[in-house]
Design a protein around this motif. Structure first.
Motif, PDB file in Angstrom:
ATOM      1  N   SER A 277       0.846  -1.185   0.000  1.00 25.80           N
ATOM      2  CA  SER A 277       0.000   0.000   0.000  1.00 25.80           C
ATOM      3  C   SER A 277       0.885   1.240   0.000  1.00 25.80           C
ATOM      4  O   SER A 277       1.900   1.279   0.705  1.00 25.80           O
ATOM      5  CB  SER A 277      -0.919  -0.005   1.229  1.00 25.80           C
ATOM      6  N   TYR A 278       0.513   2.240  -0.803  1.00 23.57           N
ATOM      7  CA  TYR A 278       1.301   3.475  -0.835  1.00 23.57           C
ATOM      8  C   TYR A 278       0.457   4.614  -1.394  1.00 23.57           C
ATOM      9  O   TYR A 278      -0.615   4.399  -1.969  1.00 23.57           O
ATOM     10  CB  TYR A 278       2.580   3.302  -1.663  1.00 23.57           C
ATOM     11  N   GLU A 279       0.978   5.831  -1.214  1.00 25.84           N
ATOM     12  CA  GLU A 279       0.328   7.026  -1.739  1.00 25.84           C
ATOM     13  C   GLU A 279       1.014   7.446  -3.042  1.00 25.84           C
ATOM     14  O   GLU A 279       2.171   7.875  -3.021  1.00 25.84           O
ATOM     15  CB  GLU A 279       0.411   8.172  -0.737  1.00 25.84           C
ATOM     16  N   PRO A 280       0.343   7.341  -4.173  1.00 32.28           N
ATOM     17  CA  PRO A 280       0.937   7.797  -5.435  1.00 32.28           C
ATOM     18  C   PRO A 280       1.355   9.265  -5.405  1.00 32.28           C
ATOM     19  O   PRO A 280       2.302   9.660  -6.102  1.00 32.28           O
ATOM     20  CB  PRO A 280      -0.184   7.555  -6.447  1.00 32.28           C
ATOM     21  N   ASN A 281       0.664  10.068  -4.596  1.00 33.43           N
ATOM     22  CA  ASN A 281       1.010  11.493  -4.499  1.00 33.43           C
ATOM     23  C   ASN A 281       2.481  11.690  -4.153  1.00 33.43           C
ATOM     24  O   ASN A 281       3.121  12.635  -4.634  1.00 33.43           O
ATOM     25  CB  ASN A 281       0.166  12.174  -3.419  1.00 33.43           C
ATOM     26  N   LEU A 282       3.020  10.808  -3.310  1.00 36.66           N
ATOM     27  CA  LEU A 282       4.406  10.958  -2.872  1.00 36.66           C
ATOM     28  C   LEU A 282       5.381  10.706  -4.023  1.00 36.66           C
ATOM     29  O   LEU A 282       6.428  11.352  -4.118  1.00 36.66           O
ATOM     30  CB  LEU A 282       4.687  10.009  -1.707  1.00 36.66           C
ATOM     31  N   PHE A 283       5.044   9.778  -4.896  1.00 33.50           N
ATOM     32  CA  PHE A 283       5.897   9.524  -6.061  1.00 33.50           C
ATOM     33  C   PHE A 283       5.798  10.666  -7.074  1.00 33.50           C
ATOM     34  O   PHE A 283       6.792  11.034  -7.708  1.00 33.50           O
ATOM     35  CB  PHE A 283       5.512   8.194  -6.711  1.00 33.50           C
ATOM     36  N   ILE A 284       4.605  11.228  -7.207  1.00 31.58           N
ATOM     37  CA  ILE A 284       4.441  12.351  -8.135  1.00 31.58           C
ATOM     38  C   ILE A 284       5.197  13.576  -7.619  1.00 31.58           C
ATOM     39  O   ILE A 284       5.814  14.320  -8.392  1.00 31.58           O
ATOM     40  CB  ILE A 284       2.945  12.648  -8.328  1.00 31.58           C
ATOM     41  N   LYS A 285       5.179  13.767  -6.303  1.00 32.59           N
ATOM     42  CA  LYS A 285       5.950  14.867  -5.714  1.00 32.59           C
ATOM     43  C   LYS A 285       7.443  14.672  -5.975  1.00 32.59           C
ATOM     44  O   LYS A 285       8.161  15.622  -6.324  1.00 32.59           O
ATOM     45  CB  LYS A 285       5.680  14.948  -4.214  1.00 32.59           C
ATOM     46  N   ALA A 286       7.919  13.429  -5.832  1.00 31.32           N
ATOM     47  CA  ALA A 286       9.329  13.141  -6.100  1.00 31.32           C
ATOM     48  C   ALA A 286       9.646  13.320  -7.580  1.00 31.32           C
ATOM     49  O   ALA A 286      10.717  13.823  -7.945  1.00 31.32           O
ATOM     50  CB  ALA A 286       9.662  11.719  -5.647  1.00 31.32           C
ATOM     51  N   LEU A 287       8.713  12.926  -8.434  1.00 30.73           N
ATOM     52  CA  LEU A 287       8.908  13.055  -9.883  1.00 30.73           C
ATOM     53  C   LEU A 287       9.120  14.504 -10.301  1.00 30.73           C
ATOM     54  O   LEU A 287       9.894  14.791 -11.227  1.00 30.73           O
ATOM     55  CB  LEU A 287       7.696  12.459 -10.600  1.00 30.73           C
ATOM     56  N   SER A 288       8.453  15.423  -9.611  1.00 33.36           N
ATOM     57  CA  SER A 288       8.545  16.840  -9.990  1.00 33.36           C
ATOM     58  C   SER A 288       9.965  17.381  -9.864  1.00 33.36           C
ATOM     59  O   SER A 288      10.295  18.417 -10.453  1.00 33.36           O
ATOM     60  CB  SER A 288       7.585  17.675  -9.136  1.00 33.36           C
ATOM     61  N   ASN A 289      10.821  16.674  -9.121  1.00 41.01           N
ATOM     62  CA  ASN A 289      12.212  17.099  -8.985  1.00 41.01           C
ATOM     63  C   ASN A 289      13.082  16.625 -10.145  1.00 41.01           C
ATOM     64  O   ASN A 289      14.250  17.030 -10.248  1.00 41.01           O
ATOM     65  CB  ASN A 289      12.797  16.563  -7.673  1.00 41.01           C
ATOM     66  N   PHE A 290      12.530  15.779 -11.006  1.00 38.03           N
ATOM     67  CA  PHE A 290      13.316  15.221 -12.100  1.00 38.03           C
ATOM     68  C   PHE A 290      12.779  15.583 -13.484  1.00 38.03           C
ATOM     69  O   PHE A 290      13.542  15.658 -14.443  1.00 38.03           O
ATOM     70  CB  PHE A 290      13.382  13.691 -11.972  1.00 38.03           C
ATOM     71  N   THR A 291      11.478  15.795 -13.598  1.00 39.09           N
ATOM     72  CA  THR A 291      10.919  16.109 -14.914  1.00 39.09           C
ATOM     73  C   THR A 291      11.319  17.509 -15.360  1.00 39.09           C
ATOM     74  O   THR A 291      11.574  18.401 -14.536  1.00 39.09           O
ATOM     75  CB  THR A 291       9.387  15.989 -14.896  1.00 39.09           C
ATOM     76  N   SER A 292      11.340  17.689 -16.644  1.00 41.39           N
ATOM     77  CA  SER A 292      11.678  19.002 -17.205  1.00 41.39           C
ATOM     78  C   SER A 292      10.442  19.878 -17.385  1.00 41.39           C
ATOM     79  O   SER A 292      10.546  21.024 -17.826  1.00 41.39           O
ATOM     80  CB  SER A 292      12.380  18.819 -18.557  1.00 41.39           C
ATOM     81  N   TYR A 293       9.252  19.349 -17.030  1.00 45.92           N
ATOM     82  CA  TYR A 293       8.011  20.092 -17.221  1.00 45.92           C
ATOM     83  C   TYR A 293       7.473  20.625 -15.895  1.00 45.92           C
ATOM     84  O   TYR A 293       7.664  20.021 -14.837  1.00 45.92           O
ATOM     85  CB  TYR A 293       6.936  19.196 -17.853  1.00 45.92           C
ATOM     86  N   ASN A 294       6.785  21.755 -15.971  1.00 42.79           N
ATOM     87  CA  ASN A 294       6.006  22.250 -14.838  1.00 42.79           C
ATOM     88  C   ASN A 294       4.650  21.549 -14.897  1.00 42.79           C
ATOM     89  O   ASN A 294       3.830  21.832 -15.774  1.00 42.79           O
ATOM     90  CB  ASN A 294       5.830  23.764 -14.933  1.00 42.79           C
ATOM     91  N   ILE A 295       4.407  20.626 -13.968  1.00 40.30           N
ATOM     92  CA  ILE A 295       3.222  19.773 -14.074  1.00 40.30           C
ATOM     93  C   ILE A 295       2.050  20.254 -13.215  1.00 40.30           C
ATOM     94  O   ILE A 295       1.077  19.520 -13.032  1.00 40.30           O
ATOM     95  CB  ILE A 295       3.568  18.312 -13.704  1.00 40.30           C
ATOM     96  N   THR A 296       2.110  21.478 -12.725  1.00 38.51           N
ATOM     97  CA  THR A 296       1.038  21.996 -11.860  1.00 38.51           C
ATOM     98  C   THR A 296      -0.330  21.871 -12.506  1.00 38.51           C
ATOM     99  O   THR A 296      -1.311  21.477 -11.854  1.00 38.51           O
ATOM    100  CB  THR A 296       1.301  23.468 -11.505  1.00 38.51           C
ATOM    101  N   ASN A 297      -0.424  22.180 -13.781  1.00 38.59           N
ATOM    102  CA  ASN A 297      -1.709  22.140 -14.478  1.00 38.59           C
ATOM    103  C   ASN A 297      -1.914  20.853 -15.276  1.00 38.59           C
ATOM    104  O   ASN A 297      -2.846  20.765 -16.083  1.00 38.59           O
ATOM    105  CB  ASN A 297      -1.839  23.355 -15.400  1.00 38.59           C
ATOM    106  N   TYR A 298      -1.056  19.870 -15.047  1.00 35.27           N
ATOM    107  CA  TYR A 298      -1.224  18.565 -15.674  1.00 35.27           C
ATOM    108  C   TYR A 298      -2.258  17.754 -14.886  1.00 35.27           C
ATOM    109  O   TYR A 298      -2.656  18.122 -13.780  1.00 35.27           O
ATOM    110  CB  TYR A 298       0.099  17.804 -15.702  1.00 35.27           C
ATOM    111  N   TYR A 299      -2.668  16.631 -15.472  1.00 33.98           N
ATOM    112  CA  TYR A 299      -3.664  15.768 -14.833  1.00 33.98           C
ATOM    113  C   TYR A 299      -3.165  14.323 -14.769  1.00 33.98           C
ATOM    114  O   TYR A 299      -2.586  13.813 -15.736  1.00 33.98           O
ATOM    115  CB  TYR A 299      -4.985  15.802 -15.602  1.00 33.98           C
ATOM    116  N   LEU A 300      -3.397  13.706 -13.622  1.00 35.41           N
ATOM    117  CA  LEU A 300      -3.193  12.267 -13.474  1.00 35.41           C
ATOM    118  C   LEU A 300      -4.482  11.588 -13.917  1.00 35.41           C
ATOM    119  O   LEU A 300      -5.554  11.862 -13.367  1.00 35.41           O
ATOM    120  CB  LEU A 300      -2.882  11.917 -12.021  1.00 35.41           C
TER     121      LEU A 300
END
Length: 332
Positions: A277-300
């Motif tokens: 069991s885990y929170e996907p939010n935590l992986f997405i938060k970590a991903l934001s430190n590596f992606t080249s995109y500003n994903i604020t307005n993106y959608y999961l």
């Protein structure tokens, strides 16, 4: 004395009638289809007057719970099979064999979902798979919508990244058979896409979108791209909270679609059997430190779970079996 002679036969007749009614009800309950659970209860009341005895048998249906038949997924193409639970008109989730990169093969596979136990059973026994690839397929279960799909399953997606609600993914995985020569992983997959993709069903992702994966186990396989770092993310393994270290792998633009690919791969640990069991939010938060995109307005748009398999090191064979039970995604 005459009254007694009259009453006794009446008692015998009524007793036989009551027993017959009970036997009839018992036989009726045995004839119920295996996919339906029906409970009966009976009450008997007796009142006596000077001239007669009155007996009443009442049948009460206390509960009727119907379960769907087993669901067999047969299409090897990337065409999701919807699963409807609790009389919903919206799919609870999708199932997919997803042999997207296997053009020819011999042998057989089965993918069966039991709605009563909420268990998906997958078994592959293939030979002469062509072409030989690191990844030939990804049998899976998922909530939401892949970009190529035309409708969402469940009711929590799409989620805007900038204000997404935390949610928990949980399941029991049991890997029962695995050929040591094949390429294989146990992993989640998901899509973080631009608004025009999230709200245009059937539109393929491309340059500007992101595929995220969270691996739990791998054999003869590594993520696409190269390792760009490590992160620690808390997850539950067999109901124990663990600060798990993941390698972060990235490919800026995959050659098969143009989107960015970021995967989290276990660093020195694995899970092949047990509760996760885990929170996907935590992986997405970590991903934001590596992606080249500003994903604020993106959608999961979804969260998937399955196993990638390939034949690059197995000479075209694919032999494995697993089950996943109680796959769920719960808002926190």
């Amino acid at each position: 004395m005459n009254k007694l002679y009259i009453v006794l036969p009446v008692i015998v007749i009524i007793a036989i009638g009551v027993m017959g009614g009970i036997i009839y009800l018992h036989q009726q309950s045995l004839s119920v289809k295996p996919v339906t659970t029906t409970e009966f209860s009976t009450t008997t009341s007796t009142s006596t007057t000077t001239n007669a005895i009155t007996t009443t048998v009442t049948q009460t249906v206390t509960s009727i719970t119907s379960y769907n038949q087993l669901i067999y997924v047969t299409s090897s193409a990337s065409s999701p099979t919807p699963v409807y639970l609790n009389n919903s008109t919206i799919p609870s989730f999708y199932l997919e064999v997803n042999m997207w990169n296997a053009k020819n093969y011999n042998g057989n596979y089965t993918m069966v979902f039991n709605p009563l136990t909420r268990t998906l059973s997958v078994s592959f026994n293939l030979t002469q798979v062509k072409p030989l690839e690191w990844t030939n397929g990804y049998p899976e279960i998922y909530v939401g919508r892949k970009p190529w799909d035309t409708a969402y399953a469940g009711n929590i997606f799409p989620m805007r990244i900038g204000n997404m609600t935390p949610f928990m993914v949980s399941f029991y995985i049991n890997l029962t058979k695995l050929d040591p020569s094949i390429n294989f992983d146990i992993a989640s997959d998901a899509w973080i896409v631009r608004p025009q993709i999230a709200f245009s069903p059937g539109t393929a992702p491309g340059n500007g979108d992101i595929e995220i994966m969270v691996w739990l186990f791998s054999q003869n396989l590594q993520p696409a791209g190269e390792q760009v770092g490590k992160v620690v993310v808390p997850i539950y393994i067999n109901h124990t909270l663990v600060n798990a270290t993941f390698q972060v792998w990235e490919m800026k633009s995959v050659p098969w679609g143009g989107w960015e690919y970021i995967a989290f791969r276990p660093d020195g640990w694995k899970v092949t059997n047990g509760y996760v069991s885990y929170e996907p939010n935590l992986f997405i938060k970590a991903l934001s430190n590596f992606t080249s995109y500003n994903i604020t307005n993106y959608y999961l748009t979804d969260w998937e779970f399955g196993t990638e398999w390939g034949t690059m090191t197995s000479n075209g064979t694919a032999y494995f079996s697993w089950t996943v039970s109680n796959f769920s995604e719960t808002l926190l």
